[in-house]
Design an enzyme around this catalytic site. Structure first.
Site, short mmCIF file in Angstrom:
data_model
loop_
_atom_site.label_atom_id
_atom_site.label_comp_id
_atom_site.label_asym_id
_atom_site.label_seq_id
_atom_site.Cartn_x
_atom_site.Cartn_y
_atom_site.Cartn_z
N THR A 7 0.96 -1.37 0.20
CA THR A 7 -0.01 0.05 -0.09
C THR A 7 0.88 1.22 0.12
O THR A 7 2.26 1.21 0.62
CB THR A 7 -0.97 -0.11 1.09
OG1 THR A 7 -1.85 1.04 1.10
CG2 THR A 7 -0.20 0.13 2.43
N GLU A 10 -0.64 5.34 4.39
CA GLU A 10 -0.10 5.15 5.67
C GLU A 10 -1.26 4.84 6.69
O GLU A 10 -0.81 4.36 7.61
CB GLU A 10 0.59 6.44 5.98
CG GLU A 10 0.03 7.75 6.14
CD GLU A 10 0.66 9.15 6.04
OE1 GLU A 10 0.57 9.81 6.87
OE2 GLU A 10 1.65 8.81 5.30
N LYS A 12 -3.65 2.99 6.40
CA LYS A 12 -4.04 1.38 6.33
C LYS A 12 -2.83 0.88 7.03
O LYS A 12 -2.79 0.02 7.98
CB LYS A 12 -3.87 0.73 4.90
CG LYS A 12 -5.10 1.14 4.11
CD LYS A 12 -5.05 0.65 2.63
CE LYS A 12 -6.28 0.89 1.69
NZ LYS A 12 -5.86 0.29 0.50
N ASP A 66 -7.44 -4.04 -0.73
CA ASP A 66 -8.21 -3.01 -1.52
C ASP A 66 -9.73 -3.00 -0.97
O ASP A 66 -10.35 -3.84 -0.36
CB ASP A 66 -8.53 -3.74 -2.81
CG ASP A 66 -8.81 -2.64 -3.90
OD1 ASP A 66 -7.95 -1.54 -4.03
OD2 ASP A 66 -9.77 -2.57 -4.41
N TYR A 147 -13.65 8.23 3.95
CA TYR A 147 -14.97 8.28 4.22
C TYR A 147 -15.58 8.35 5.64
O TYR A 147 -16.73 8.49 5.98
CB TYR A 147 -15.91 7.64 3.25
CG TYR A 147 -15.59 7.93 1.82
CD1 TYR A 147 -16.37 8.67 1.19
CD2 TYR A 147 -14.49 7.13 1.25
CE1 TYR A 147 -15.87 8.80 -0.17
CE2 TYR A 147 -14.49 7.17 -0.23
CZ TYR A 147 -14.99 8.28 -0.83
OH TYR A 147 -14.59 8.43 -2.17
P1 ITT Z 1 -3.51 1.91 -1.83
O1 ITT Z 1 -4.16 1.56 -3.12
O2 ITT Z 1 -2.23 2.39 -1.86
O3 ITT Z 1 -3.54 0.68 -0.49
P2 ITT Z 1 -5.70 3.51 -1.42
O4 ITT Z 1 -5.97 4.73 -0.44
O5 ITT Z 1 -5.60 4.15 -2.88
O6 ITT Z 1 -4.41 2.99 -1.19
P3 ITT Z 1 -7.68 1.80 -2.25
O7 ITT Z 1 -7.24 1.81 -3.54
O8 ITT Z 1 -8.03 0.55 -1.56
O9 ITT Z 1 -6.54 2.36 -1.34
O10 ITT Z 1 -8.81 2.78 -2.21
C1 ITT Z 1 -9.61 2.81 -0.85
C2 ITT Z 1 -10.41 4.17 -0.78
O11 ITT Z 1 -11.52 3.79 -0.03
C3 ITT Z 1 -9.54 5.13 0.39
O12 ITT Z 1 -8.86 5.81 -0.35
C4 ITT Z 1 -10.78 5.57 1.25
O13 ITT Z 1 -11.00 6.90 0.40
C5 ITT Z 1 -11.58 4.42 1.14
N1 ITT Z 1 -11.47 3.73 2.35
C6 ITT Z 1 -10.85 2.38 2.53
N2 ITT Z 1 -10.67 1.92 3.88
C7 ITT Z 1 -11.52 3.08 4.56
C8 ITT Z 1 -11.76 3.36 5.77
O14 ITT Z 1 -11.23 2.37 6.70
N3 ITT Z 1 -12.41 4.34 6.06
C9 ITT Z 1 -12.47 5.40 5.27
N4 ITT Z 1 -12.40 5.30 3.93
C10 ITT Z 1 -11.84 4.32 3.54
#
Ligand code: ITT
Length: 190
Positions: A7, A10, A12, A66, A147
């Protein structure tokens, strides 16, 4: 055991580390060349794409997450496109609230698909976690990320961003998926 968390987010990493703090696992981030094109058509596909990209760079055990927010009245959007839904995070939140302005059914869920690869890049485990809830009318709270300020988890009176880090990590989609991964990792130890 060392696991690469595939990822660039940060938040996550922080949540995963906190959830796994009592385990003998050290998470490291992939090198800066890690920049996969998330062109899959499902959480599962994008999770695999990220895991594979990090594994190719590191040849280590790799875990990808994801995730996204799926809103029922928007036919599951932003879903896979949660990160690409609008410009800044505030603009993404404003867009959701605007689209739901006249909707009675505000139910939604967070989804997280985790893919674990071994050093050779073989899929060892895939887990899907969900957290059900609804979208509030006015954003509240500053904790968490993404969100969280507009998501009210089922059975709670506070948004995800008003909950403490520990409270979020008890109920989150990420926790739910990671619990399954942890159970799997324990079987590897035996
Ligand atoms: P990586 O791909 O590098 O892991 P990313 O933020 O782009 O990082 P994703 O493609 O999985 O990750 O997109 C997930 C999006 O969904 C993230 O940017 C948030 O906007 C939302 N999201 C995921 N988990 C969340 C959480 O626990 N709380 C709030 N929003 C979340």
């Amino acid at each position: 055991m060392e696991i690469v968390l595939a990822t660039n987010n940060e938040h996550k990493l922080k949540e995963v580390e906190e959830i796994c703090k009592n385990l003998d696992v050290k998470f490291i981030l992939p090198p800066k060349e890690f920049n996969p094109e998330e062109n899959g058509i499902s959480f599962e596909e994008n999770s695999y794409i990220k895991a594979k990209a990090a594994n190719i760079l590191t040849h280590k055990y790799t875990l990808a997450d994801d995730s996204g927010l799926c809103v029922k009245a928007l036919n599951g959007a932003p879903g896979l496109y949660s990160n690409r839904f609008a410009g800044t995070q505030q603009e993404k939140i404003d867009k959701i609230l605007k689209l739901l302005e006249d909707k009675d059914d505000r139910s939604a869920k967070f989804v997280c698909v985790m893919t674990l690869l071994d050093k050779e890049g073989n899929v060892k485990f895939v887990a899907k976690g969900e957290c059900k809830g609804s979208i509030v009318k006015t954003q509240k709270g500053v904790n968490g990320f993404g969100y969280d300020p507009v998501f009210l988890p089922e059975g709670k009176t506070l948004t995800m961003a008003e909950l403490s880090e520990d409270e979020k990590n008890e109920i989150s989609h990420r926790r739910n998926a990671l619990n399954q991964v942890i159970d799997f990792l324990k079987t590897l130890d035996k």
